[in-house]
Write an enzyme that holds these catalytic residues in place. Sequence first.
Site, PDB file in Angstrom:
ATOM      1  N   LYS A 179       3.581  -8.306  -0.108  1.00 60.12           N
ATOM      2  CA  LYS A 179       3.696  -7.420   1.052  1.00 60.12           C
ATOM      3  C   LYS A 179       2.304  -7.257   1.681  1.00 60.12           C
ATOM      4  O   LYS A 179       1.307  -7.531   1.006  1.00 60.12           O
ATOM      5  CB  LYS A 179       4.265  -6.056   0.634  1.00 60.12           C
ATOM      6  N   HIS A 209       6.106  -4.861  -5.773  1.00 58.74           N
ATOM      7  CA  HIS A 209       5.754  -4.626  -7.180  1.00 58.74           C
ATOM      8  C   HIS A 209       6.301  -3.311  -7.714  1.00 58.74           C
ATOM      9  O   HIS A 209       6.381  -3.127  -8.928  1.00 58.74           O
ATOM     10  CB  HIS A 209       4.231  -4.689  -7.379  1.00 58.74           C
ATOM     11  N   LYS A 213       8.445  -1.935 -12.002  1.00 60.89           N
ATOM     12  CA  LYS A 213       8.272  -0.802 -12.909  1.00 60.89           C
ATOM     13  C   LYS A 213       9.554  -0.576 -13.710  1.00 60.89           C
ATOM     14  O   LYS A 213      10.657  -0.628 -13.186  1.00 60.89           O
ATOM     15  CB  LYS A 213       7.899   0.456 -12.117  1.00 60.89           C
ATOM     16  N   GLU A 247      -0.516   9.882  -4.121  1.00 61.62           N
ATOM     17  CA  GLU A 247      -1.712   9.345  -4.751  1.00 61.62           C
ATOM     18  C   GLU A 247      -2.852  10.345  -4.616  1.00 61.62           C
ATOM     19  O   GLU A 247      -2.983  11.020  -3.589  1.00 61.62           O
ATOM     20  CB  GLU A 247      -2.128   8.022  -4.099  1.00 61.62           C
ATOM     21  N   ASP A 266       2.518   0.636   5.344  1.00 65.41           N
ATOM     22  CA  ASP A 266       2.131   0.262   3.987  1.00 65.41           C
ATOM     23  C   ASP A 266       3.202   0.605   2.961  1.00 65.41           C
ATOM     24  O   ASP A 266       3.346  -0.103   1.959  1.00 65.41           O
ATOM     25  CB  ASP A 266       0.820   0.970   3.622  1.00 65.41           C
ATOM     26  N   HIS A 271       8.337  -0.094  -0.395  1.00 64.06           N
ATOM     27  CA  HIS A 271       8.450   0.756  -1.584  1.00 64.06           C
ATOM     28  C   HIS A 271       9.501   1.859  -1.440  1.00 64.06           C
ATOM     29  O   HIS A 271      10.428   1.971  -2.242  1.00 64.06           O
ATOM     30  CB  HIS A 271       7.100   1.418  -1.892  1.00 64.06           C
ATOM     31  N   LYS A 368      -2.003   9.769   0.734  1.00 61.60           N
ATOM     32  CA  LYS A 368      -3.266   9.586   0.028  1.00 61.60           C
ATOM     33  C   LYS A 368      -3.935  10.946  -0.171  1.00 61.60           C
ATOM     34  O   LYS A 368      -3.692  11.889   0.568  1.00 61.60           O
ATOM     35  CB  LYS A 368      -4.208   8.690   0.846  1.00 61.60           C
TER      36      LYS A 368
END
Length: 532
Positions: A179, A209, A213, A247, A266, A271, A368
């Site tokens: 991505k 990704h 998980k 995050e 992003d 995701h 973030k």
Amino acid sequence: METDATLAMTGENSAGERSSGERSSGEPGDPCVMVIFGASGDLTKRKLIPALYNLAKENLLSREFALIGFARPEMSHEQFRDKCGEELKEFATGQVDSDVWHWFVRRLYYVSGDFADPAAFQRLKAVLEETDKEHGTRGNYFYYLATAPGFFSTCIDQVGEAGLANEENGQWRRVIIEKPFGRDFDSARALNVSIKKVLEEHQIYRIDHYLGKETVQNILAFRFSNGIFEPVWNRNYIDHIQITAAETVGVEKRGGYYETAGALRDMLPNHLFQLVCLTAMEPPVSFDANVVRDEQSKILKALQPFHDRDVLTRAVRGQYGPNHKGMPGYRQEAMVAPGSRTETYIALKLFIDNWRWADVPFYVRTGKRMTQRVTEIVVQFKRAPFVLFRKTAVDKLEPNRLVLHLQPDEGISLTFGAKIPGPVVRLGGVDMSFNYADYFNVAPQTGYERLMYDCTLGDATLFQRSDMVEAAWNVVAPIQNVWGALEPREFPNYAAGTWGPEEADELLTKDGRRWFNSPALRADANAKIAGT
């Protein structure tokens, strides 16, 4: 020559056969050569090589496996092997076993070249042929594009021109694409058209990704293998669902990239939407890759579209600023414009227009520099009728809550009410928790192991299909258009180290709800259940 210790590590006997008793989980992947484009970059050293080493340690790589790194820096095979060995010491998820590494490192090769240089791909072709003969990989190749997105089409075109994408005589060719897959709907569609001039859809593995998980994969197993949850997994019993990916770090050294991406591009079309799909999809009739992805695609196509007015009322963007502890704001980060309009936080209220989820809001957020690093799915059930408790000390009933913890601590917890011992009827909150580390003695992983292993097997279940990518960008497009046309108000609008802008809280409070935030708030919620 392979030592006895190496043979024992790989589960092989002197005849080259694997012992079924040595297989820790599943069959090894198919014989193949893996080519990593961008092999000198961060992704390769931090994730890909450690993940491949873990697969070798678990006996999930075929004995007939080899890897070729492709990048611009000049290096010999030996220099590349030394480089990978040094980097693995730093980024391995556990202690490095010398026997495993001895087996693995002898299968590493390197080609130097520019992604746009046909001569470099002819050199790659020659090394592939030599490696094929040396390791008996049977002409099966898979390519991993660990490059900047601008090189995706270039690499695939060159692979096609060199004749390295053709499947014949039972040999397969597969490509893993990192991505972000496009910047918007139009660029994603154009990229799909471009790469399909060289590859068939079954050869394309668009990676996310997050789906590597363990707890993300467990969502389907949890939902469809337990008869107590699926009957109540619908609008009749669920009040709302929250999905959070928070995050604590800022953009660190990725300011240049983040200025062109932002939190929306992003995180949302890949995701977060993947988590929405796994949470909301209908039971597939089998775990066949296309059957599972058909159900995920239906959810993406059923997401209620945003009109311009919806963007103003159901979407929130934010950007972190400095705080009193000295944390810098986004605009003070390296390679970020002093007056940047880029969002570092988003929160949305989504609806799925189908029978199961009609009128059930899905609140999603990511950001973030937030209070806590956590990715989780919170399923809040409807409150039970209060009628029975009217003449007791209980003044309100708290809803049951199921939380799927994805990171950093992978597990599942269920909150429900129980009577506190004593002559007076009072309720206390009970939290039943399951943690992967406590119940299953599994080694830490990078999140890429399962995805690369599946690619060697030809299992595309955890990878996105072209229609899924385009459907996701189609939902995002109106938000991009409105936010691109309107200046953000009061950026920065949340301090570093907090839970985001006030507008995101209001997204829920106006519906009589609130975000399920930090452990402190969770303790407060339990205290209210207990009446303390």
